[in-house]
Scaffold this active site. Structure first.
Site, PDB file in Angstrom:
ATOM      1  N   ALA A  59       1.171  -1.334   0.173  1.00 55.57           N
ATOM      2  CA  ALA A  59       0.099   0.174   0.234  1.00 55.57           C
ATOM      3  C   ALA A  59       0.523   1.289  -0.116  1.00 55.57           C
ATOM      4  O   ALA A  59       0.531   2.553  -0.392  1.00 55.57           O
ATOM      5  CB  ALA A  59      -0.656  -0.127   1.225  1.00 55.57           C
ATOM      6  N   VAL A  84      -4.464  -2.838   4.852  1.00 53.72           N
ATOM      7  CA  VAL A  84      -3.334  -3.016   5.600  1.00 53.72           C
ATOM      8  C   VAL A  84      -4.312  -3.218   6.859  1.00 53.72           C
ATOM      9  O   VAL A  84      -5.368  -2.793   7.626  1.00 53.72           O
ATOM     10  CB  VAL A  84      -2.670  -1.505   5.808  1.00 53.72           C
ATOM     11  CG1 VAL A  84      -1.814  -1.055   6.846  1.00 53.72           C
ATOM     12  CG2 VAL A  84      -2.541  -0.953   4.392  1.00 53.72           C
ATOM     13  N   GLU A  88       1.254  -5.424  15.626  1.00 54.32           N
ATOM     14  CA  GLU A  88       1.917  -4.907  16.942  1.00 54.32           C
ATOM     15  C   GLU A  88       2.364  -3.516  17.048  1.00 54.32           C
ATOM     16  O   GLU A  88       2.555  -3.199  18.295  1.00 54.32           O
ATOM     17  CB  GLU A  88       2.969  -6.176  17.475  1.00 54.32           C
ATOM     18  CG  GLU A  88       2.801  -7.084  17.577  1.00 54.32           C
ATOM     19  CD  GLU A  88       3.779  -8.049  17.442  1.00 54.32           C
ATOM     20  OE1 GLU A  88       4.769  -7.415  18.279  1.00 54.32           O
ATOM     21  OE2 GLU A  88       3.551  -9.537  17.525  1.00 54.32           O
ATOM     22  N   HIS A  91       2.456   1.007  12.934  1.00 52.40           N
ATOM     23  CA  HIS A  91       3.048   1.264  11.259  1.00 52.40           C
ATOM     24  C   HIS A  91       1.375   1.252  10.034  1.00 52.40           C
ATOM     25  O   HIS A  91       1.565   1.955   9.398  1.00 52.40           O
ATOM     26  CB  HIS A  91       3.751  -0.230  10.821  1.00 52.40           C
ATOM     27  CG  HIS A  91       3.738   0.313   9.469  1.00 52.40           C
ATOM     28  ND1 HIS A  91       4.653   0.705   8.616  1.00 52.40           N
ATOM     29  CD2 HIS A  91       3.934  -0.911   7.616  1.00 52.40           C
ATOM     30  CE1 HIS A  91       4.691   0.741   7.722  1.00 52.40           C
ATOM     31  NE2 HIS A  91       3.810  -0.867   7.159  1.00 52.40           N
ATOM     32  N   ARG A 130     -14.758  -6.307   4.931  1.00 49.02           N
ATOM     33  CA  ARG A 130     -14.807  -5.530   3.981  1.00 49.02           C
ATOM     34  C   ARG A 130     -13.915  -5.988   2.366  1.00 49.02           C
ATOM     35  O   ARG A 130     -14.216  -4.928   1.314  1.00 49.02           O
ATOM     36  CB  ARG A 130     -13.564  -4.648   4.496  1.00 49.02           C
ATOM     37  CG  ARG A 130     -14.731  -3.490   5.735  1.00 49.02           C
ATOM     38  CD  ARG A 130     -13.904  -3.019   6.820  1.00 49.02           C
ATOM     39  NE  ARG A 130     -14.440  -2.384   7.878  1.00 49.02           N
ATOM     40  CZ  ARG A 130     -15.431  -2.964   8.539  1.00 49.02           C
ATOM     41  NH1 ARG A 130     -14.852  -4.556   8.891  1.00 49.02           N
ATOM     42  NH2 ARG A 130     -15.802  -2.490   9.338  1.00 49.02           N
TER      43      ARG A 130
END
Length: 180
Positions: A59, A84, A88, A91, A130
């Protein structure tokens, strides 16, 4: 999550050209977005030769290729697709924010609409819903691209007409007119 997207106006999109820039990261999910977006374009009259698919690693690389596609002046709208998923670290937030801002900058600088089809989800289950599930967004992204191509076409025509009218209204003899 909002499902109140409204209804797309009836648009003959057959003569518009579209680029689809898609990430290879989370390929299975992005492929579902690509499939739904391309199928929607086809259903609305867009022939295969008027759709270009470009793949990028992730992305984060989408804005660069979208900028290059817009600069070619060959496309009426660009659909950027990626997925995306939160990990953890933050980002995913960096990618979400930077790509969204970049897509807007490209669209404003070039007048080529860039549809932000980057799904940002907290979990894989949210991403699946989605992309492949009950709220798959690929169709919505294609509909947005078609509507924005049409809106841009209409508004750019209006601006050109206003410019012509202005130039025709100027009398070069009175000294106040536009110098050509």
């Amino acid at each position: 999550m909002s499902l109140d997207k409204g209804k797309m106006p009836k648009i003959d999109a057959g003569f518009y050209r579209f680029a689809v820039a898609a990430s290879r990261y989370n390929k299975e999910l992005v492929d579902a977005l690509v499939r739904d977006a391309v199928n929607t374009l086809h259903k609305c009259g867009v022939d295969a030769e008027n759709i270009r698919l470009v793949r990028v690693p992730g992305a984060s690389e989408l804005p660069h290729v979208c900028n290059l596609l817009a600069a070619t002046d060959q496309y009426d709208a660009i659909i950027a697709l990626g997925v995306v998923i939160k990990g953890e670290t933050p980002h995913h937030e960096i990618i979400a924010n930077s790509t969204a801002g970049a897509f807007q900058q490209i669209a404003l600088a070039t007048t080529v609409p860039v549809i932000n089809g980057v799904i940002v989800a907290n979990t894989r289950e949210q991403a699946v819903a989605r992309t492949k599930g009950e709220i798959a967004r690929g169709r919505e992204f294609a509909e947005a691209a078609m509507e924005m191509a049409w809106q841009t076409d209409v508004l750019l025509d209006e601006l050109e007409e206003a410019d012509r009218d202005f130039l025709e209204s100027q009398d070069p003899q009175d000294g106040k007119g536009y110098n050509q």
